[in-house]
Structures are given as structure tokens and as C-alpha cells.
Design a protein around this motif. Structure first.
Motif, mmCIF file in Angstrom:
data_model
loop_
_atom_site.group_PDB
_atom_site.id
_atom_site.type_symbol
_atom_site.label_atom_id
_atom_site.label_comp_id
_atom_site.label_asym_id
_atom_site.label_seq_id
_atom_site.Cartn_x
_atom_site.Cartn_y
_atom_site.Cartn_z
ATOM 1 N N ALA A 1 0.827 -1.208 0.000
ATOM 2 C CA ALA A 1 0.000 0.000 0.000
ATOM 3 C C ALA A 1 0.862 1.260 0.000
ATOM 4 O O ALA A 1 0.576 2.230 -0.706
ATOM 5 C CB ALA A 1 -0.930 -0.006 1.206
ATOM 6 N N ALA A 2 1.946 1.232 0.787
ATOM 7 C CA ALA A 2 2.823 2.397 0.855
ATOM 8 C C ALA A 2 3.534 2.643 -0.465
ATOM 9 O O ALA A 2 3.602 3.772 -0.968
ATOM 10 C CB ALA A 2 3.841 2.206 1.970
ATOM 11 N N HIS A 3 4.053 1.568 -1.043
ATOM 12 C CA HIS A 3 4.773 1.721 -2.311
ATOM 13 C C HIS A 3 3.830 2.149 -3.428
ATOM 14 O O HIS A 3 4.195 2.909 -4.326
ATOM 15 C CB HIS A 3 5.476 0.412 -2.661
ATOM 16 N N GLU B 1 2.137 8.932 -6.814
ATOM 17 C CA GLU B 1 2.544 10.338 -6.782
ATOM 18 C C GLU B 1 3.652 10.618 -7.798
ATOM 19 O O GLU B 1 3.676 11.668 -8.439
ATOM 20 C CB GLU B 1 2.997 10.731 -5.375
ATOM 21 N N LYS B 2 4.570 9.678 -7.984
ATOM 22 C CA LYS B 2 5.632 9.855 -8.972
ATOM 23 C C LYS B 2 5.039 9.910 -10.394
ATOM 24 O O LYS B 2 5.465 10.716 -11.229
ATOM 25 C CB LYS B 2 6.644 8.715 -8.877
ATOM 26 N N ASP C 1 3.787 13.099 -0.597
ATOM 27 C CA ASP C 1 2.515 13.669 -0.144
ATOM 28 C C ASP C 1 1.481 12.569 0.070
ATOM 29 O O ASP C 1 1.407 11.617 -0.706
ATOM 30 C CB ASP C 1 1.979 14.669 -1.182
ATOM 31 N N ARG C 2 0.668 12.725 1.106
ATOM 32 C CA ARG C 2 -0.464 11.839 1.391
ATOM 33 C C ARG C 2 -0.043 10.370 1.487
ATOM 34 O O ARG C 2 -0.813 9.477 1.143
ATOM 35 C CB ARG C 2 -1.562 12.005 0.324
ATOM 36 N N SER C 3 1.178 10.116 1.964
ATOM 37 C CA SER C 3 1.661 8.735 2.025
ATOM 38 C C SER C 3 1.025 7.946 3.162
ATOM 39 O O SER C 3 1.254 6.747 3.281
ATOM 40 C CB SER C 3 3.183 8.718 2.174
ATOM 41 N N GLY C 4 0.255 8.590 4.002
ATOM 42 C CA GLY C 4 -0.402 7.881 5.096
ATOM 43 C C GLY C 4 -1.567 7.031 4.641
ATOM 44 O O GLY C 4 -2.078 6.212 5.407
ATOM 45 N N GLN C 5 -2.010 7.213 3.378
ATOM 46 C CA GLN C 5 -3.099 6.415 2.839
ATOM 47 C C GLN C 5 -2.711 5.918 1.458
ATOM 48 O O GLN C 5 -2.023 6.608 0.700
ATOM 49 C CB GLN C 5 -4.390 7.235 2.720
ATOM 50 N N CYS C 6 -3.179 4.717 1.109
ATOM 51 C CA CYS C 6 -2.949 4.217 -0.242
ATOM 52 C C CYS C 6 -3.958 4.849 -1.184
ATOM 53 O O CYS C 6 -4.823 5.639 -0.775
ATOM 54 C CB CYS C 6 -3.059 2.692 -0.278
#
Length: 583
Positions: free
Chosen positions: A420-422, A428-429, A555-560
Motif C-alpha cells: 500500500a505504501a509503495h 505520486e511519482k 505527499d499523502r503517504s499515510g493512505q494508499c
């Protein structure tokens, strides 16, 4: 303001054609349904230029008498209903009496027909305002309808048609739906003089295999359930045979192909405990119901229905399909509560490696993060982090079950869902790259070829500029296959074929302009999911730390991309309480 006036019949029919016959495939659907309503057991379809130049359908149905020919071309003239009671119990596929009139208003149409007891056939032609005299014709018993130059007199409509390949692909899709609905009928399809389908009358399971492939049949569960005037039968693929798109979903109500939200929801619920949320089931299902209990007069295309007892239909379809899938999985049918309380197999403990990470099977190439971030960059991020204070997401300790990264920060333990994090990082990339007008492309050393539906082949053929803009080079290799020559550079470890399928499905369903505007984020999310590190991918401690640092910089990495959390903090105080320390 101009005075109110009555529209001429031709214009009325041309307006109706905009609803009923928006493309050649829609005309083909109406004509095929007429043949089936006439009791045909053998139907031949001939197309030219994807149906834009010619649609010819010949059947061995009951045929029409001489005096019926002009009525067949008249608006709101039909042999299928006569009263309101008939309308409320429609058993035929057609009943509105407007399809032929609408088609004739935007094409050059010739209708020839012969009843078995007649000495010869009769024929009439229509082109715009001009209707020919009825003349004798040579034809065996049945009907032949020839539609030429569709939209020749409505250029505004014609310019919205797609390429020949795309229009043919839509016709092919309609042909398959109709052929699935009546396996007791012989069907032949030719395009530009070449035979594409030749289907004999055959059992349903053989018809399904012929049209959807042996792989579908070998992975499908047969079902046939009936209760209280309802019957559901057909084939549904096991969850392990799920697909990335909805292209193998066929539902028929009393023999009519429909797209119904209530039925779709019931089917999705039947699969929900067995199917990943991003995958789609495949099925060919037939619902039989008293015609008085379903309203088919909802939309001019007759592809939508409304059930009088929607809840009963929903529950029946859900339970019938859930039962079949559960039995196929080798277990008894369980209720929702049973599923919730059923014991789960405990994962086997994995051995620690000398690096401090779990010894897990490698599902992706070694050096995954080295390739993604650069080996030197990974090392520099790790070294820099260790020289400074503990970063927000801490330092990696180990992997758990091939899914989670365990990390320690100043507050305690961090648990990270690495996929989910990746996925969020890659998403975003990709957004940043697309904002800069083009996503960098990576040519494949060995191009990836895969079989594809005609609609996917046509989509790739029609949208090379869009595909290049999002980092793909996809080209037709044959009428039923595609080859991927390049993919986005940052997705180099993804399965090129599956990634291409999903991207083409988005473009096909929503169109190039919508994909890059309102559907942009969904498309990039699909791409990011393919690129994200998978479960059971063994990461070194250095790679795990690289992922944590990327999360902190994203940015917004706390959610997938689907709204789920990517990490969770458990404080030392919470751990102390859990183990009753200090008491």
C-alpha cells in the motif's frame, strides 16, 4: 419565436435513430433480435468496414408476407404486442416497433422476405424519403435485411463513428452476446469477406467455450438453481480465474442481455469474500423469471430492466451463486456470520536471515529498490538517516508475513503495509511525471506479446499518441493479439501484458479525453498498483529503510490510493499496557 409545427416522419425517425442506433453494433443487435423473434435456427451476418458500409443479415425464420413489408418499416408497427397487457408481459426481444424504421431513416435499407408457403419472396427498399415498390425476389424461406452506408444522410452522426477496427470490435461483441443467448441456433459472422465466427447449434457449455475460450470453461462452475418461479443457470468462473476488467461478464434475463445494477450487485456480493477488490469475476448467467415480474420497457435500447420484487431477485441470485462458488471451493455454504467466525490458518513462522529480514520467497527481481531508486541513492539515504535523529517512520527492524515492515521510531513500533505504501509512492511519482507532459518510456529488451479482444486491439490502434504520453508503446500483432514494446520506466518490473490490458481497458471504457481528465487519477492508480512491491517480496533492511524515507518525502503517504492506511503506530505506552508492565 418560430411557430410550433409537426416534425416530418423522416426527421422523427432520424431523431429516434440517435437513441436506438448510435453505432453499427446497435443496428446489428436490433436486427439479430428480430431474427431470433422470428424463430430463426440459422443466422448469417455479413459486415463490411466494421458495419458502416454494409450489415447484411440472412435468417431462416418465419418470414413476412408481401403486405407486411411496408408495415415492418413503419414507425410503431409490430407483430409482437397489441395491448397494454402484452406490454406488461413482453416475452419477445423486440416490441417497440421502431428499430427498422430508425435504421432505414439513416441508411439505404433493403428488406426481402418469404414465408414458407409462398411461391417466392418479396422485396422493398428504402433510402431516406424514397420507398421503392414491392417487387418479387429470389430467397429461400426466411428474411434478408441489407443495410448500406449507415448515416450517409446524417453526417454529424457519422463523424462520431470510430475506426473500422473499433466499430467491428463492437459488432463482434454484440454478436457474441446474442450467440451466447441462443446456443440452439447456428450463427455465422463474416467481415470484409472473411469468416470470423462459425458456430453450430450446441450445448451451452460448448457455446461458452467456443466464444470465451477453453480456459474459461475449465475454470468455471456450473450452476442451475430454481425457486418460486425464479431460475438461475449458467457458468461462473472460480475466483482464482478473476480478471482485471469486466469484459467477460454476461447476464441474460429471459434471453435478453442486460446491464442491471441490482444483478451486478448481487453477483459482486456472492464473490466478495473470495475476490480481491481490484479484480473482476467472469460469468455467463441466465435468469428466468415470469415476464410479468420484470419491466423491459425502461430504455430504448432495452438493455435495462426493472424487477417488481427487486429484493427477492437480489437475494435469490446472491444465494444461488454463493452456494455454487462455496461448494466449488470444497466447503459448505456459509452465512456472513459463519465467514466472520470461521477459523483461519495460522501463518508458519519464517526463519530469520542473517540480515535481520524474513527468509521469504522472492516474487519480484532481486535489487528491486536498487533499480527503482538507484543503488547509491539507497545507500546514501540509509547512511544519512543513521547519522541524524530518528526519522518519523523510524528505522526498519524486519518483515512480517511478507506483507508488513516493522520499524522502530522514538514513540515505539511502526507497522507499514509495504504494498500500500509503495503504491502511493508510485502513484505520486506518476502524477508528477504526467504533469510534466510525458511519462518516461523504457523499451523492453524482449517485447511482450499477449492475446487480446478485438476491442483492445482497436483501442491500441486508435490511441498511439495517448499511450505514448503515458509511457507505452503498444501495437497490434494480429487481429487477436498485441505486442508491448515499451512501458513507463518506473514500472519496469511490472507484468507488461497485464499492465497493458488494464490500461487499455480504461481507455476503451472511458475514451482518450476522459482518461486524461476526469479519469486521470484512476488510470495512474491502476498503473501504480502494478508497479508496487508485492506480498512475499523479500526486502533487505536497506531497501525497507529506503521505502520508509520515500514515504516521508511523499505527499499523502499515510493512505494508499484506495483510502486505506499505509502505516500504524503502536506506542511504548500501548505496548506496556498490553503486557501489563508497571502493575
Amino acid at each position: 419565436m418560430p411557430a410550433i409545427h409537426v416534425l416530418p416522419d423522416l426527421l422523427i425517425n432520424q431523431i429516434a435513430a440517435g437513441e436506438v442506433v448510435e453505432r453499427p453494433a446497435a443496428a446489428l443487435k436490433e436486427l439479430l433480435e428480430n431474427s431470433l423473434d422470428a424463430g430463426a435456427s440459422d443466422i448469417t451476418v455479413q459486415l463490411e468496414a466494421g458495419g458502416t458500409q454494409l450489415i447484411r443479415i440472412t435468417d431462416d425464420g418465419s418470414g413476412m408476407a408481401r403486405d407486411d413489408l411496408p408495415l415492418a418499416l413503419a414507425r410503431h408497427a409490430t407483430s409482437k404486442i397489441a395491448t397494454l397487457d402484452d406490454l406488461e408481459r413482453v416475452a419477445s426481444l423486440g416490441f417497440r416497433g421502431e428499430a427498422l424504421a430508425s435504421i432505414a431513416a439513416v441508411s439505404s435499407l433493403t428488406l426481402a422476405s418469404r414465408r414458407a408457403e409462398e411461391r417466392h419472396a418479396w422485396s422493398v427498399s428504402v433510402s431516406g424519403h424514397d420507398v421503392s415498390a414491392i417487387t418479387p425476389a429470389a430467397l429461400v424461406a426466411g428474411t434478408s435485411i441489407e443495410v448500406r452506408n449507415l448515416y450517409y444522410n446524417t453526417p454529424a452522426r457519422r463523424k462520431f463513428l470510430k475506426s473500422e477496427a473499433t466499430e467491428y470490435a463492437h459488432c463482434d461483441d454484440v454478436f457474441k452476446r446474442v450467440a451466447l443467448s441462443r446456443c440452439d441456433t447456428r450463427f455465422t459472422l463474416q467481415h470484409n469477406g472473411r469468416a470470423r465466427w462459425q458456430l453450430k447449434a450446441q450445448p451451452l457449455v460448448e457455446r461458452i467455450a467456443a466464444l470465451l475460450g477453453e480456459e474459461f470453461r475449465s475454470n468455471a462452475v456450473a450452476l442451475d438453481e430454481a425457486v418460486a418461479g425464479l431460475r438461475l443457470y449458467g457458468c461462473a468462473a472460480r475466483p482464482t480465474h478473476s480478471r482485471a476488467t469486466r469484459d467477460a461478464q454476461y447476464v441474460f434475463v429471459n434471453g435478453r442481455f442486460v446491464r442491471d445494477k441490482l444483478l451486478a450487485h448481487a453477483i459482486r456480493q456472492a464473490y466478495q469474500d473470495m475476490l480481491h477488490h481490484q479484480r473482476h469475476p467472469a460469468f455467463v448467467l441466465f435468469l428466468e423469471i415470469d415476464p410479468a415480474q420484470v419491466d423491459v420497457n425502461v430504455h430504448p435500447t432495452k438493455s435495462e430492466v426493472r424487477f417488481r420484487d427487486a429484493r427477492a431477485v437480489h437475494q435469490f441470485v446472491f444465494h444461488a451463486l454463493n452456494k455454487a462458488l462455496s461448494l466449488a471451493a470444497g466447503g459448505e455454504v456459509q452465512s456472513g456470520a459463519d465467514f466472520a467466525t470461521a477459523p483461519r490458518a495460522q501463518p508458519q513462522p519464517a526463519a530469520w536471515s542473517h540480515q535481520g529480514s524474513m527468509a521469504l520467497g522472492v516474487a519480484q527481481p532481486a535489487g528491486f529498490y536498487d533499480t527503482l531508486f538507484g543503488a547509491q541513492a539507497v545507500k546514501e539515504r540509509h547512511d544519512a538517516a543513521t547519522e541524524q535523529h530518528t526519522p518519523p517512520l523510524g528505522f526498519a527492524l524486519a518483515q512480517l508475513s511478507g506483507i508488513y515492515i516493522l520499524s522502530q521510531n522514538e514513540h515505539g513500533l511502526i507497522i507499514v503495509d509495504m504494498h500500500a505504501a509503495h503504491e502511493r509512492i508510485m502513484y505520486e511519482k506518476l502524477k508528477q511525471a504526467l504533469d510534466q507532459r510525458e511519462i518516461p518510456m523504457q523499451p523492453l529488451l524482449v517485447p511482450a506479446a499477449f492475446s487480446a479482444a478485438p476491442l483492445d486491439v482497436a483501442t491500441a490502434e486508435e490511441n498511439p499518441d495517448l499511450l505514448r504520453q503515458i509511457g507505452f508503446d503498444i501495437a497490434p500483432a494480429s487481429p487477436t493479439s498485441l505486442v508491448v514494446r515499451a512501458i513507463p520506466a518506473m514500472l519496469v518490473h511490472a507484468d507488461a501484458g497485464e499492465l497493458a490490458r488494464d490500461v487499455l481497458a480504461e481507455v476503451r471504457e472511458f475514451g482518450a479525453s476522459r482518461v486524461l481528465t476526469e479519469r486521470r487519477n484512476e488510470l495512474l492508480g491502476t498503473m501504480a498498483c502494478h508497479a508496487a512491491v508485492r506480498a512475499n517480496r523479500k526486502l533487505s533492511v536497506m531497501e525497507m529503510n529506503a521505502l520508509l524515507r520515500e514515504m516521508e518525502a511523499t505527499d499523502r503517504s499515510g493512505q494508499c490510493n484506495h483510502g486505506r492506511p499505509t502505516w500504524h503506530q503502536i506506542t511504548i505506552a500501548e505496548l506496556d499496557k498490553l503486557f501489563m508492565r508497571g502493575k
